[in-house]
Structures are given as C-alpha cells and as structure tokens.
Design a protein around this motif. Structure first.
Motif, PDB file in Angstrom:
ATOM      1  N   LEU A   4       0.576  -1.024  -0.245  1.00 29.33           N
ATOM      2  CA  LEU A   4      -0.198   0.009   0.434  1.00 29.33           C
ATOM      3  C   LEU A   4       0.988   1.310   0.247  1.00 29.33           C
ATOM      4  O   LEU A   4       2.014   0.964   0.431  1.00 29.33           O
ATOM      5  N   PRO A   5       0.320   2.055  -0.917  1.00 22.49           N
ATOM      6  CA  PRO A   5       0.976   3.525  -1.090  1.00 22.49           C
ATOM      7  C   PRO A   5       1.643   3.884   0.848  1.00 22.49           C
ATOM      8  O   PRO A   5       1.253   4.003   1.071  1.00 22.49           O
ATOM      9  N   THR A   6       2.748   4.416   0.803  1.00 17.84           N
ATOM     10  CA  THR A   6       3.213   5.390   2.167  1.00 17.84           C
ATOM     11  C   THR A   6       3.101   7.258   1.998  1.00 17.84           C
ATOM     12  O   THR A   6       3.179   7.143   0.886  1.00 17.84           O
ATOM     13  N   ASP A   7       3.283   7.041   3.030  1.00 23.00           N
ATOM     14  CA  ASP A   7       3.305   8.529   2.558  1.00 23.00           C
ATOM     15  C   ASP A   7       2.090   9.681   2.015  1.00 23.00           C
ATOM     16  O   ASP A   7       2.659  10.943   1.777  1.00 23.00           O
ATOM     17  N   THR A   8       0.974   9.158   1.809  1.00 25.61           N
ATOM     18  CA  THR A   8       0.006   9.638   1.707  1.00 25.61           C
ATOM     19  C   THR A   8      -1.400   8.995   2.057  1.00 25.61           C
ATOM     20  O   THR A   8      -1.017   7.712   2.533  1.00 25.61           O
ATOM     21  N   TRP A   9      -2.401   9.629   2.337  1.00 25.86           N
ATOM     22  CA  TRP A   9      -3.914   8.930   3.001  1.00 25.86           C
ATOM     23  C   TRP A   9      -4.552   7.875   1.747  1.00 25.86           C
ATOM     24  O   TRP A   9      -4.517   7.976   0.481  1.00 25.86           O
ATOM     25  N   VAL A  10      -4.553   6.871   2.461  1.00 25.07           N
ATOM     26  CA  VAL A  10      -4.907   5.368   1.144  1.00 25.07           C
ATOM     27  C   VAL A  10      -5.598   4.406   2.105  1.00 25.07           C
ATOM     28  O   VAL A  10      -6.097   4.948   3.020  1.00 25.07           O
ATOM     29  N   VAL A  11      -6.677   4.281   1.269  1.00 27.97           N
ATOM     30  CA  VAL A  11      -8.542   3.923   1.556  1.00 27.97           C
ATOM     31  C   VAL A  11      -8.000   2.207   2.530  1.00 27.97           C
ATOM     32  O   VAL A  11      -7.025   2.132   1.568  1.00 27.97           O
ATOM     33  N   ALA A  12      -8.198   2.596   3.108  1.00 28.01           N
ATOM     34  CA  ALA A  12      -8.011   1.260   4.320  1.00 28.01           C
ATOM     35  C   ALA A  12      -8.785   0.295   5.456  1.00 28.01           C
ATOM     36  O   ALA A  12      -9.336   1.193   5.722  1.00 28.01           O
TER      37      ALA A  12
ATOM     38  N   ALA B 131       9.377  -4.418   8.619  1.00 26.23           N
ATOM     39  CA  ALA B 131       9.274  -2.794   7.061  1.00 26.23           C
ATOM     40  C   ALA B 131       8.861  -1.600   7.651  1.00 26.23           C
ATOM     41  O   ALA B 131       9.993  -0.170   7.319  1.00 26.23           O
ATOM     42  N   TYR B 132       7.673  -1.558   8.175  1.00 29.25           N
ATOM     43  CA  TYR B 132       7.919  -0.222   8.468  1.00 29.25           C
ATOM     44  C   TYR B 132       8.395  -0.414  10.289  1.00 29.25           C
ATOM     45  O   TYR B 132       7.212   0.790  10.907  1.00 29.25           O
ATOM     46  N   GLN B 133       9.268  -0.536  11.133  1.00 26.65           N
ATOM     47  CA  GLN B 133       8.996  -0.408  12.447  1.00 26.65           C
ATOM     48  C   GLN B 133       9.366   0.840  12.741  1.00 26.65           C
ATOM     49  O   GLN B 133       9.066   1.135  13.982  1.00 26.65           O
ATOM     50  N   LYS B 134      10.088   2.226  11.784  1.00 32.63           N
ATOM     51  CA  LYS B 134      10.386   2.843  12.143  1.00 32.63           C
ATOM     52  C   LYS B 134       9.587   4.143  11.839  1.00 32.63           C
ATOM     53  O   LYS B 134       9.915   5.178  12.014  1.00 32.63           O
ATOM     54  N   ALA B 135       8.397   3.624  10.302  1.00 28.54           N
ATOM     55  CA  ALA B 135       7.474   4.461  10.639  1.00 28.54           C
ATOM     56  C   ALA B 135       6.306   5.145  11.460  1.00 28.54           C
ATOM     57  O   ALA B 135       6.301   4.476  12.275  1.00 28.54           O
ATOM     58  N   LYS B 136       5.781   5.885  11.333  1.00 34.28           N
ATOM     59  CA  LYS B 136       4.379   7.093  11.951  1.00 34.28           C
ATOM     60  C   LYS B 136       3.259   6.363  11.409  1.00 34.28           C
ATOM     61  O   LYS B 136       3.159   6.451   9.992  1.00 34.28           O
ATOM     62  N   GLY B 137       2.601   5.992  12.033  1.00 35.14           N
ATOM     63  CA  GLY B 137       0.984   5.669  11.584  1.00 35.14           C
ATOM     64  C   GLY B 137       0.116   6.414  12.275  1.00 35.14           C
ATOM     65  O   GLY B 137      -0.081   7.103  13.319  1.00 35.14           O
ATOM     66  N   TYR B 138      -0.796   6.917  10.801  1.00 36.43           N
ATOM     67  CA  TYR B 138      -2.480   7.248  11.079  1.00 36.43           C
ATOM     68  C   TYR B 138      -3.485   6.882  10.480  1.00 36.43           C
ATOM     69  O   TYR B 138      -2.943   6.374   9.482  1.00 36.43           O
ATOM     70  N   TYR B 139      -4.644   6.965  11.577  1.00 33.81           N
ATOM     71  CA  TYR B 139      -5.820   6.504  10.776  1.00 33.81           C
ATOM     72  C   TYR B 139      -6.550   7.359  11.024  1.00 33.81           C
ATOM     73  O   TYR B 139      -6.746   7.313  12.159  1.00 33.81           O
ATOM     74  N   TYR B 140      -7.756   7.749   9.767  1.00 32.49           N
ATOM     75  CA  TYR B 140      -8.949   8.238  10.425  1.00 32.49           C
ATOM     76  C   TYR B 140     -10.133   8.351   8.898  1.00 32.49           C
ATOM     77  O   TYR B 140      -9.222   8.281   7.604  1.00 32.49           O
ATOM     78  N   ASN B 141     -10.659   8.265   8.792  1.00 30.19           N
ATOM     79  CA  ASN B 141     -11.732   8.224   8.471  1.00 30.19           C
ATOM     80  C   ASN B 141     -12.275   7.651   7.245  1.00 30.19           C
ATOM     81  O   ASN B 141     -11.824   7.090   6.301  1.00 30.19           O
ATOM     82  N   GLY B 142     -11.398   5.253   7.553  1.00 28.26           N
ATOM     83  CA  GLY B 142     -11.225   5.251   7.165  1.00 28.26           C
ATOM     84  C   GLY B 142     -10.454   4.865   6.366  1.00 28.26           C
ATOM     85  O   GLY B 142      -9.784   3.539   4.753  1.00 28.26           O
ATOM     86  N   ARG B 143      -9.136   5.854   6.572  1.00 29.26           N
ATOM     87  CA  ARG B 143      -8.188   5.751   5.848  1.00 29.26           C
ATOM     88  C   ARG B 143      -6.733   5.965   6.318  1.00 29.26           C
ATOM     89  O   ARG B 143      -6.963   6.166   7.947  1.00 29.26           O
ATOM     90  N   MET B 144      -5.839   5.337   6.011  1.00 33.20           N
ATOM     91  CA  MET B 144      -4.204   5.282   6.970  1.00 33.20           C
ATOM     92  C   MET B 144      -3.540   6.296   5.818  1.00 33.20           C
ATOM     93  O   MET B 144      -3.791   6.407   4.352  1.00 33.20           O
ATOM     94  N   ARG B 145      -3.101   6.566   7.049  1.00 35.19           N
ATOM     95  CA  ARG B 145      -1.102   6.405   6.182  1.00 35.19           C
ATOM     96  C   ARG B 145      -0.400   6.607   7.246  1.00 35.19           C
ATOM     97  O   ARG B 145      -0.216   7.030   8.629  1.00 35.19           O
ATOM     98  N   VAL B 146       0.691   6.313   6.442  1.00 37.54           N
ATOM     99  CA  VAL B 146       2.325   5.603   6.696  1.00 37.54           C
ATOM    100  C   VAL B 146       2.983   6.156   6.642  1.00 37.54           C
ATOM    101  O   VAL B 146       3.488   6.259   5.184  1.00 37.54           O
ATOM    102  N   GLU B 147       3.575   7.188   7.329  1.00 34.70           N
ATOM    103  CA  GLU B 147       5.339   7.969   6.744  1.00 34.70           C
ATOM    104  C   GLU B 147       6.210   7.118   7.777  1.00 34.70           C
ATOM    105  O   GLU B 147       6.750   7.148   8.390  1.00 34.70           O
TER     106      GLU B 147
END
Length: 214
Positions: free
Chosen positions: A8-16, A29-45
C-alpha cells in the motif's frame, strides 16, 4: 493478500480497513514509520527525519517544559507516542503533553496508548518539514476528533508555529497564545526556533530563562 497490504502506498492517505492498517504498521519493514488512521483511511509516514526537524523537535519540547517548570505547572512530555482508538483512529504526534491535573493520567507501559481507557493529551505537536499541507488539513481534523485541547504545527522551513485550540463543540480556531499554558506566546516559541538556527540549545535556554522569569 498480505503482500498487497505491504505494498500500500506510503506518505499519503489511502483507503484501508483497520485490519490492513494494523498489519501494515506491524510489518517489520515499517518499524520506524509513523502511523495514522482516520475516517477509513491510513497514512504511514516513512520519510526520514532530518537535522532541522530533529532540532526543532528538541528545542520546542525543552521550551514548553521549561515554561511549565518555571510557572509551577505539572506537565509530562511524551516523544513520538502513538495514541489509538481501536478500530477508529490512530495518531503519532512528534511531541505531546499532559498538563495540570491530567499530568498524572499520562499513559504508562510499552504498548500504544489506548484512548479507550486513557484520556488524550492536552497538546499534540507535529514538527512539519515535508508534511505541512497534510498537518494543516487532514491531521488537524484527526486531532479535533481525538479531542486534544490544542494542536500545534511547527513549520520547520519558516520557523513558524500554527497553533489551534480545539473547540469542545467541534472544530478548531487559531490562537497566538496557549490557552492551557496561559502566558505562553507562540511568538516566543517562534523566536526560540529562529535562535536555535544560530545558537546552541543551551544558549537558547539561557535566553528563554530571561523571557519566562518575572
């Protein structure tokens, strides 16, 4: 199916779905990434943190803590803590604070802070280098729904702070002085950022002492 999730794409909001979000952020692979989830979408930075971002993160955390200490305001600071409302939303502000009576309610342990059983922080801060548009947009709505008291955005490029008070009835409004830390002006923090570009942090703190003390 799991392979698709990891792509799934990172550094942008995607439906998930929530499950897709959890599987993604739990992927090594995303151990050091930041995670956000809101309104049925996620963003992994996954973007790396540069020196300017790291320095601003450090000096803002120091400045706010110093102000509270000198004003005898109970305060606990958390760095990069993740907050989760299971199945609904998740965020990971760069800096967050529990203040006053809530200072003793700061989450403990090694797991993600569970907003089902612990209150949200009073202040959430995003240090914004390459994510400014999103920090001012979707993430602001996310923090409104999490119901922090204030949400600050540190614009690394401009050495500016865009601060919002979250309104209990919904929405937010711009502020130039913290409402939960009365007397703390955003202009002082902006000058702190500018000085930290030219001076050592210890010298900036020495200057802050002259600003915060009567």
């Amino acid at each position: 199916m799991s392979t698709m999730r990891t792509k799934l794409p990172t550094d942008t909001w995607v439906v998930a779905t929530w499950d897709e979000f959890i599987q993604t952020i739990e992927d090594p692979a995303y151990q050091k990434a930041k995670g956000y989830y809101y309104n049925g979408r996620m963003r992994v930075e996954t973007m790396s943190v540069g020196p300017d971002h790291a320095k601003d993160n450090g000096i803002i955390a120091i400045a706010v803590t110093l102000f509270a200490a000198l004003k005898n305001i109970p305060l606990n600071c958390l760095d990069n803590c993740s907050y989760r409302k299971t199945g609904v939303r998740e965020c990971q502000p760069d800096v967050s604070y529990y203040i006053g009576e809530k200072a003793q309610m700061v989450p403990i342990g090694t797991a993600i802070a569970n907003l089902d059983i612990t209150p949200p922080p009073d202040i959430a801060i995003e240090i914004s280098d390459s994510t400014l548009a999103d920090d001012k947009g979707e993430k602001r709505l996310l923090y409104e729904d999490i119901k922090v008291a204030e949400y600050w955005i540190v614009d690394v490029q401009q050495a500016e702070i865009i601060a919002f008070e979250i309104i209990s009835s919904g929405g937010s409004r711009r502020i130039t002085q913290s409402q939960i830390l009365p007397g703390l002006e955003m202009a002082i923090l902006e000058e702190t950022l500018r000085r930290s570009r030219q001076m050592a942090h210890s010298q900036v703190v020495a200057w802050l002492l002259t600003q915060f003390q009567p």
